[in-house]
Design a protein around this motif. Structure first.
Motif, PDB file in Angstrom:
ATOM      1  N   TRP A   1       6.053   6.298   8.840  1.00  0.00           N
ATOM      2  CA  TRP A   1       5.744   5.788   7.445  1.00  0.00           C
ATOM      3  C   TRP A   1       6.185   6.542   6.403  1.00  0.00           C
ATOM      4  O   TRP A   1       6.034   7.767   6.376  1.00  0.00           O
ATOM      5  N   HIS A   2       6.632   5.822   5.184  1.00  0.00           N
ATOM      6  CA  HIS A   2       6.746   6.616   3.856  1.00  0.00           C
ATOM      7  C   HIS A   2       5.175   6.813   3.396  1.00  0.00           C
ATOM      8  O   HIS A   2       4.531   6.212   3.620  1.00  0.00           O
ATOM      9  N   ASP A   3       5.200   8.112   2.657  1.00  0.00           N
ATOM     10  CA  ASP A   3       4.142   8.385   2.361  1.00  0.00           C
ATOM     11  C   ASP A   3       4.680   9.484   1.325  1.00  0.00           C
ATOM     12  O   ASP A   3       4.836  10.661   1.548  1.00  0.00           O
ATOM     13  N   ASP A   4       3.885   9.068  -0.203  1.00  0.00           N
ATOM     14  CA  ASP A   4       4.448  10.025  -1.212  1.00  0.00           C
ATOM     15  C   ASP A   4       3.840  11.345  -1.311  1.00  0.00           C
ATOM     16  O   ASP A   4       4.303  12.331  -1.715  1.00  0.00           O
TER      17      ASP A   4
ATOM     18  N   GLY B   1       0.741  -1.299   0.061  1.00  0.00           N
ATOM     19  CA  GLY B   1      -0.041  -0.094  -0.121  1.00  0.00           C
ATOM     20  C   GLY B   1       0.809   1.184  -0.029  1.00  0.00           C
ATOM     21  O   GLY B   1       2.097   1.346  -0.124  1.00  0.00           O
ATOM     22  N   PRO B   2       0.072   2.463  -0.016  1.00  0.00           N
ATOM     23  CA  PRO B   2       1.011   3.776  -0.070  1.00  0.00           C
ATOM     24  C   PRO B   2       1.701   4.025   1.125  1.00  0.00           C
ATOM     25  O   PRO B   2       2.694   4.894   0.888  1.00  0.00           O
ATOM     26  N   ARG B   3       1.394   3.595   2.264  1.00  0.00           N
ATOM     27  CA  ARG B   3       2.357   3.928   3.679  1.00  0.00           C
ATOM     28  C   ARG B   3       3.248   2.674   4.222  1.00  0.00           C
ATOM     29  O   ARG B   3       2.546   1.696   4.584  1.00  0.00           O
ATOM     30  N   ARG B   4       4.437   2.854   3.947  1.00  0.00           N
ATOM     31  CA  ARG B   4       5.267   1.742   4.344  1.00  0.00           C
ATOM     32  C   ARG B   4       6.072   2.034   5.551  1.00  0.00           C
ATOM     33  O   ARG B   4       6.933   3.248   5.629  1.00  0.00           O
ATOM     34  N   PRO B   5       6.331   1.380   6.454  1.00  0.00           N
ATOM     35  CA  PRO B   5       7.026   1.762   7.523  1.00  0.00           C
ATOM     36  C   PRO B   5       8.627   1.909   7.235  1.00  0.00           C
ATOM     37  O   PRO B   5       9.114   1.443   6.418  1.00  0.00           O
TER      38      PRO B   5
END
Length: 284
Positions: free
Chosen positions: A65-68, A29-33
């Motif tokens: 979290w990563h989030d573009d 998904g769009p949010r990765r730890p």
């Protein structure tokens, strides 16, 4: 619900290194730890406060979290709420010598800091500190129709772990969406402080000082808002910095032993944890 936990602890151990099949369900998904921790259980604000009160402020670690579409911090785009990076706190998972699923020989695997490597039981199970998320697992997954760790273990190692998939009626609220803010999901009040912290998190080199600031930020949060109580923040920060529990001291020794490639022996938990004050387990 009925689950078979004896000899398992699959939800407390990162067993991916010994699995015949891969599992990466947390990184879709769009949010990765940013971190690589497996099955990091989110703690409620009151649980964070309870751990600090018990002198265990050094038992917790944050997740971002990563989030573009998020806020940029030190070259990384992070999930944010109101322009401030969002995070939750979980329990640290140092390497421990464990033998889950009767694999044959103990292995150094990331393991919840409260899990006794010898009995594969939680040292705080049933106590006032036992996290709600752990106590109700895997009820929420079954309620939402999501795969449980019990089922992943069954797929990877055979055996029967999830014996009854009917979720219990007395489940707490899931706290999804806005109601989780300030209760389970928090915001970091000073984003300008985070660039070097993010670098250390990506390198798996968070310091005690880094973790203490996240602990204080969570404890000082106001339910349902992104506001913080500065007085609470300062008080908790001081206590978290001063934490020197059996948890923190045992983690340092476990990490040194794993780095030195010591023979993995679960029985040394008596010296590393129990003699430092870790609660005992009941046995099976």
């Amino acid at each position: 619900m009925e689950v078979n936990c004896e000899g398992c602890a699959g939800c407390c151990i990162d067993w991916r290194a010994i699995a015949p099949i891969s599992s990466d369900h947390e990184r879709r998904g769009p949010r990765r730890p940013l971190d690589e921790t497996y099955n990091l259980v989110p703690l409620m604000r009151e649980e964070v406060e309870a751990f600090v009160e018990a002198g265990l402020g050094d038992a917790m670690t944050p997740r971002l979290w990563h989030d573009d579409s998020g806020v940029e911090i030190g070259g990384e785009r992070l999930a944010a709420i109101g322009g401030k990076p969002a995070f939750f706190l979980g329990l640290r998972k140092p390497p421990k010598p464990v033998e889950p699923f009767e694999i044959g020989e103990p292995e150094w695997l990331p393991t919840c800091t409260f899990l006794d490597p010898e009995t594969l039981q939680c040292r705080i199970h049933g106590s006032d500190l036992y996290p709600m998320e752990c106590a109700e697992y895997p009820g929420h997954n079954c309620k939402l129709g999501q795969q449980t760790e019990c089922e992943r273990v069954e797929e990877a190692f055979d055996g029967e772990r999830l014996l009854d998939s009917e979720p219990p009626e007395a489940l707490s609220g899931l706290l999804l969406g806005p109601q989780a803010i300030g209760e389970k999901v928090f915001v970091y009040p000073e984003p300008d402080e985070l660039p070097p912290v993010v670098d250390r998190m990506l390198a798996d080199e968070l310091t005690d000082e880094d973790r203490a600031h996240f602990v204080a930020s969570a404890a000082a949060s106001s339910p349902g808002t992104t506001e913080h109580n500065r007085a609470v923040y300062e008080t908790v920060l001081e206590r978290a910095r001063a934490a020197d529990s059996w948890v923190g001291r045992s983690i340092r020794e476990w990490e040194a032993m794993a780095e030195n490639s010591d023979e993995p022996d679960p029985s040394v938990a008596e010296r590393v944890e129990a003699k430092r004050g870790a609660p005992s387990t009941l046995g099976w």
